[in-house]
Design an enzyme around this catalytic site. Structure first.
Site, PDB file in Angstrom:
ATOM      1  N   ASP A   1      -6.789   4.297  -4.750  1.00 35.44           N
ATOM      2  CA  ASP A   1      -7.423   4.280  -3.265  1.00 35.44           C
ATOM      3  C   ASP A   1      -8.410   5.566  -3.006  1.00 35.44           C
ATOM      4  OD1 ASP A   1      -7.739   2.240  -0.901  1.00 35.44           O
ATOM      5  OD2 ASP A   1      -7.113   3.991   0.041  1.00 35.44           O
TER       6      ASP A   1
ATOM      7  N   LYS B   1       0.740  -1.029  -0.098  1.00 35.76           N
ATOM      8  CA  LYS B   1      -0.095   0.147   0.065  1.00 35.76           C
ATOM      9  C   LYS B   1       0.850   1.320  -0.122  1.00 35.76           C
ATOM     10  CE  LYS B   1      -4.488   0.900   0.376  1.00 35.76           C
ATOM     11  NZ  LYS B   1      -5.542   0.137  -0.279  1.00 35.76           N
TER      12      LYS B   1
HETATM   13  P1  NDP Z   1     -13.084   7.721  -2.603  1.00 38.01           P
HETATM   14  O1  NDP Z   1     -12.309   8.834  -2.491  1.00 38.01           O
HETATM   15  O2  NDP Z   1     -13.646   7.590  -3.833  1.00 38.01           O
HETATM   16  O3  NDP Z   1     -14.296   7.982  -1.467  1.00 38.01           O
HETATM   17  C1  NDP Z   1     -14.264   8.037  -0.134  1.00 38.01           C
HETATM   18  C2  NDP Z   1     -15.612   8.573   0.257  1.00 38.01           C
HETATM   19  O4  NDP Z   1     -15.465   8.773   1.833  1.00 38.01           O
HETATM   20  C3  NDP Z   1     -15.842  10.104  -0.169  1.00 38.01           C
HETATM   21  O5  NDP Z   1     -17.225  10.227  -0.671  1.00 38.01           O
HETATM   22  C4  NDP Z   1     -15.619  11.018   1.091  1.00 38.01           C
HETATM   23  O6  NDP Z   1     -16.392  12.203   1.443  1.00 38.01           O
HETATM   24  C5  NDP Z   1     -16.143   9.949   2.297  1.00 38.01           C
HETATM   25  N1  NDP Z   1     -15.632  10.209   3.517  1.00 38.01           N
HETATM   26  C6  NDP Z   1     -14.636  10.476   4.045  1.00 38.01           C
HETATM   27  N2  NDP Z   1     -14.220  10.850   5.186  1.00 38.01           N
HETATM   28  C7  NDP Z   1     -15.614  10.693   5.793  1.00 38.01           C
HETATM   29  C8  NDP Z   1     -16.362  10.648   6.944  1.00 38.01           C
HETATM   30  N3  NDP Z   1     -15.805  10.883   7.981  1.00 38.01           N
HETATM   31  N4  NDP Z   1     -17.741  10.286   7.024  1.00 38.01           N
HETATM   32  C9  NDP Z   1     -18.234   9.858   5.713  1.00 38.01           C
HETATM   33  N5  NDP Z   1     -17.783   9.917   4.645  1.00 38.01           N
HETATM   34  C10 NDP Z   1     -16.316   9.800   4.443  1.00 38.01           C
HETATM   35  O7  NDP Z   1     -12.529   6.588  -1.996  1.00 38.01           O
HETATM   36  P2  NDP Z   1     -12.936   5.120  -2.422  1.00 38.01           P
HETATM   37  O8  NDP Z   1     -14.614   4.912  -2.633  1.00 38.01           O
HETATM   38  O9  NDP Z   1     -11.932   4.685  -3.285  1.00 38.01           O
HETATM   39  O10 NDP Z   1     -12.696   4.180  -0.946  1.00 38.01           O
HETATM   40  C11 NDP Z   1     -13.363   4.016  -0.005  1.00 38.01           C
HETATM   41  C12 NDP Z   1     -13.105   3.012   0.900  1.00 38.01           C
HETATM   42  O11 NDP Z   1     -13.048   1.824   0.223  1.00 38.01           O
HETATM   43  C13 NDP Z   1     -11.652   3.211   1.436  1.00 38.01           C
HETATM   44  O12 NDP Z   1     -11.677   2.642   2.655  1.00 38.01           O
HETATM   45  C14 NDP Z   1     -10.606   2.332   0.476  1.00 38.01           C
HETATM   46  O13 NDP Z   1      -9.425   1.842   1.169  1.00 38.01           O
HETATM   47  C15 NDP Z   1     -11.667   1.155   0.411  1.00 38.01           C
HETATM   48  N6  NDP Z   1     -11.407   0.550  -0.827  1.00 38.01           N
HETATM   49  C16 NDP Z   1     -11.442   0.985  -2.048  1.00 38.01           C
HETATM   50  C17 NDP Z   1     -11.247   0.415  -3.084  1.00 38.01           C
HETATM   51  C18 NDP Z   1     -11.305   0.912  -4.547  1.00 38.01           C
HETATM   52  O14 NDP Z   1     -11.412   0.090  -5.584  1.00 38.01           O
HETATM   53  N7  NDP Z   1     -11.457   2.087  -4.837  1.00 38.01           N
HETATM   54  C19 NDP Z   1     -10.882  -1.081  -3.161  1.00 38.01           C
HETATM   55  C20 NDP Z   1     -11.110  -1.848  -1.694  1.00 38.01           C
HETATM   56  C21 NDP Z   1     -11.256  -0.700  -0.629  1.00 38.01           C
HETATM   57  P3  NDP Z   1     -16.007  13.314   0.202  1.00 38.01           P
HETATM   58  O15 NDP Z   1     -16.840  12.836  -0.949  1.00 38.01           O
HETATM   59  O16 NDP Z   1     -16.855  14.066   0.796  1.00 38.01           O
HETATM   60  O17 NDP Z   1     -14.523  13.359   0.089  1.00 38.01           O
END
Ligand code: NDP
Length: 423
Positions: free
Chosen positions: A153, A113
Site C-alpha cells: 500500500d 489491512k
Molecule cells: P504510493 O506511496 O506509491 O503513492 C502515494 C502518492 O500520493 C505519492 O505520490 C505521494 O506523494 C502522494 N501524496 C501523499 N500525500 C499527498 C497529498 N497530500 N497531496 C497529493 N499527493 C499526495 O501509494 P499507492 O500509489 O500505492 O497508493 C495510493 C492510493 O491508492 C492509496 O490510497 C492506496 O490505499 C490506494 N490503493 C493502492 C493500491 C496498490 O495496489 N498500490 C491498491 C488499491 C488502492 P510523494 O510521492 O511526494 O510521497
C-alpha cells in the site's frame, strides 16, 4: 475542541465513514440487521510494538497494526501502509473497505489491512528492513497463505513484500510465497500486478465514458498522487488517447493544458523527488487539482481529498477513484446531484486485489501466467463488476458507491447467513 471541529473530525474519520456507508445499505435493503452489525465490527485487531535499532545505534519503538475485518468469504486480504499519519481508525476503515472490495469483484477473500506509524522517507533501507522483519514476526501468528495475506500500500513495495515473505518463511521453515502478494516477479510475483490497480481505474473510467458519451481521444485528465497508482494510471490513460494535463504529489502539483508526458514526469520526479518544477508545466498547489476543468479526475493519493469544503469546485465529468476513501459521504451526495459519474474506490481500485488473487493462485498452484493472460482475466472481472454495480445503480436510482455496497454487503451477508453464528 469546538463543536464545529468535533463535527468535522467525525465527518472525516474514515472508520465512521465506512460504517455510515454500510448503514446506508442497511436502510435500503432488508438484510438481517444482526449481520449488518457484525459487518460493522472488525473481527480482530492486533496492535504491536516494533523495537528497531536505528543506524545511529539508538533504539526506536514504532507502533504497528493489523486489522482483520471479515473472513466469511475467504482469507483476510489487504495491504500494509507505512505513513506518519497511520492511525487505528484509518486501518479499521481500510480493512472494512477491503472486505467490501473483494466482494464487489467477487474473489474468495475477506478484508484486512495493516500499517506502521513511521516516516519511511526519513529511514534508510536497512532500517526499513529491520522494521518490516520485526513487524512481520509480531504479526506472524495471525497471517498465512490461507489466513491473512498482506500486500503493498502507500510507501510499501515489492521489496517490502520480499522481506515479509522471507521472515514468514523463516518461521514456517519452508518457502511460502503465498503469504503475501505484490512480490518481485523473481520471487513469485505476478506479471501485471504492478500496474493492476491503475489498469482497473482506467478500465472503469473507459466504461464510464461509454455510458456518459465522453470521448477518450484528447480527453483531459487530472491526477492527484503520483506514486504507484497515480503514475501508472497516467500512462495507461495516455495510451487510450487522453491527455494528462495535471498531476500532484505530497509536495505540490503541475499543470499543462497541452498535456504532460506521464513517463517524463515520472523521470523528473525520480530525479528531483517531486513532480514540481517539470519543464514546460506550470507549478500549482496540489489542492487546486480537484477543481480543474477536466473530463476525468483520478484521485490517487490518500483519504478525504474531496470533501464538503471543496466539492463545489469539482468540474470533472467522470471521477475514477484510485485512492481508498478519497471522497466523503457529504461530497458523494453533491457529486451525484451534479450529475458527475463517480466510480467508487471499492470498484475502481479493485484491480490491485484482483491481480493479487491471480498471484496467489499462481503461487499455490506453482504456475506462471503470461502478462496477456493476467490482463485479459483482469479486464473480464473489472468489466463484469462495473456493469453489475451500474445495473444496481440504475435500478435503484442510487450512486455507484451505494450500488457497490449493496452488491458487496449482500454477498458477505449471504455467506454469513449460510455459515450461521458460531457457536
Ligand atoms: P504510493 O506511496 O506509491 O503513492 C502515494 C502518492 O500520493 C505519492 O505520490 C505521494 O506523494 C502522494 N501524496 C501523499 N500525500 C499527498 C497529498 N497530500 N497531496 C497529493 N499527493 C499526495 O501509494 P499507492 O500509489 O500505492 O497508493 C495510493 C492510493 O491508492 C492509496 O490510497 C492506496 O490505499 C490506494 N490503493 C493502492 C493500491 C496498490 O495496489 N498500490 C491498491 C488499491 C488502492 P510523494 O510521492 O511526494 O510521497
Amino acid at each position: 475542541m469546538s463543536g464545529e471541529e468535533d463535527k468535522q473530525n467525525i465527518t472525516l474519520n474514515p472508520f465512521e465513514i465506512a460504517k455510515r456507508q454500510i448503514d446506508i445499505v442497511a436502510k435500503m435493503t432488508n438484510l438481517n440487521p444482526d449481520l449488518i452489525e457484525i459487518i460493522k465490527h472488525p473481527k480482530r485487531i492486533l496492535e504491536v510494538s516494533i523495537p528497531v535499532r536505528m543506524d545511529d545505534g539508538k533504539l526506536r519503538v514504532f507502533t504497528g497494526y493489523r486489522v482483520q475485518h471479515n473472513d466469511a468469504r475467504g482469507p483476510f486480504k489487504g495491504g500494509i501502509r507505512y505513513h506518519f499519519q497511520v492511525d487505528l481508525d484509518e486501518v479499521k476503515a481500510l480493512a472494512t473497505w477491503m472486505s467490501i472490495k473483494t466482494a464487489v469483484v467477487d474473489i474468495p477473500y475477506g478484508g484486512g489491512k495493516g500499517g506502521i506509524i513511521c516516516n519511511p522517507k526519513e529511514m534508510s533501507q536497512p532500517e526499513l528492513e529491520r522494521m518490516t522483519r520485526r513487524f512481520t514476526w509480531e504479526i506472524s501468528g495471525i497471517i498465512g497463505p490461507f489466513r491473512d495475506i498482506p500486500a503493498p500500500d502507500v510507501n510499501t513495495n515489492p521489496q517490502t513484500m520480499a522481506w515479509i515473505m522471507d521472515t514468514y518463511s523463516m518461521s514456517t521453515g519452508r518457502a511460502t510465497p503465498g503469504v503475501v502478494t505484490g512480490k518481485p516477479i523473481a520471487l513469485g510475483g505476478s506479471l501485471g500486478r504492478n500496474e493492476a490497480t491503475s489498469r482497473g481505474v482506467v478500465i472503469c473510467a473507459r466504461e464510464a465514458a461509454k455510458i456518459t458519451g465522453v470521448k477518450l481521444k484528447d480527453a483531459t485528465v487530472a491526477i492527484t498522487g503520483y506514486g504507484n497508482v497515480g503514475y501508472n494510471a497516467a500512462w495507461l490513460i495516455e495510451e487510450l488517447g487522453a491527455k494528462v494535463v495535471a498531476c500532484s504529489d505530497s509536495k505540490g502539483g503541475i499543470y499543462d493544458p497541452n498535456g504532460l508526458d506521464a513517463r517524463k514526469v515520472r523521470k523528473h520526479k525520480s530525479k528531483t523527488g517531486s513532480v514540481k518544477g517539470y519543464a514546460g508545466a506550470k507549478d500549482i498547489a496540489g489542492k487546486d487539482i480537484i477543481g480543474l476543468d477536466v473530463d476525468f479526475l483520478f484521485p490517487c493519493a490518500l483519504e478525504n481529498e474531496i470533501t464538503s469544503e471543496n466539492v463545489d469546485q469539482v468540474k470533472a465529468r467522470i471521477i475514477s477513484e484510485g485512492a481508498n476513501g478519497p471522497t466523503t459521504p457529504e461530497a458523494d451526495e453533491v457529486i451525484f446531484k451534479k450529475g458527475i459519474f463517480l466510480v467508487p474506490d471499492i470498484l475502481a481500485n479493485a484491480g490491485g486485489v484482483t491481480v493479487s488473487y491471480f498471484e496467489w493462485l499462481q503461487n499455490i498452484r506453482r504456475e506462471y501466467w503470461t502478462e496477456e493472460a493476467v490482463n485479459e482475466k483482469l479486464e473480464y472481472r473489472m468489466v463484469k463488476a462495473f456493469h453489475e454495480v451500474h445495473d444496481i445503480a440504475k435500478k435503484e436510482t442510487v450512486h455507484m458507491r451505494t450500488a457497490a455496497y449493496v452488491l458487496a454487503v449482500g454477498r458477505i451477508a449471504t455467506v454469513m447467513e449460510l455459515r450461521g453464528l458460531y457457536p
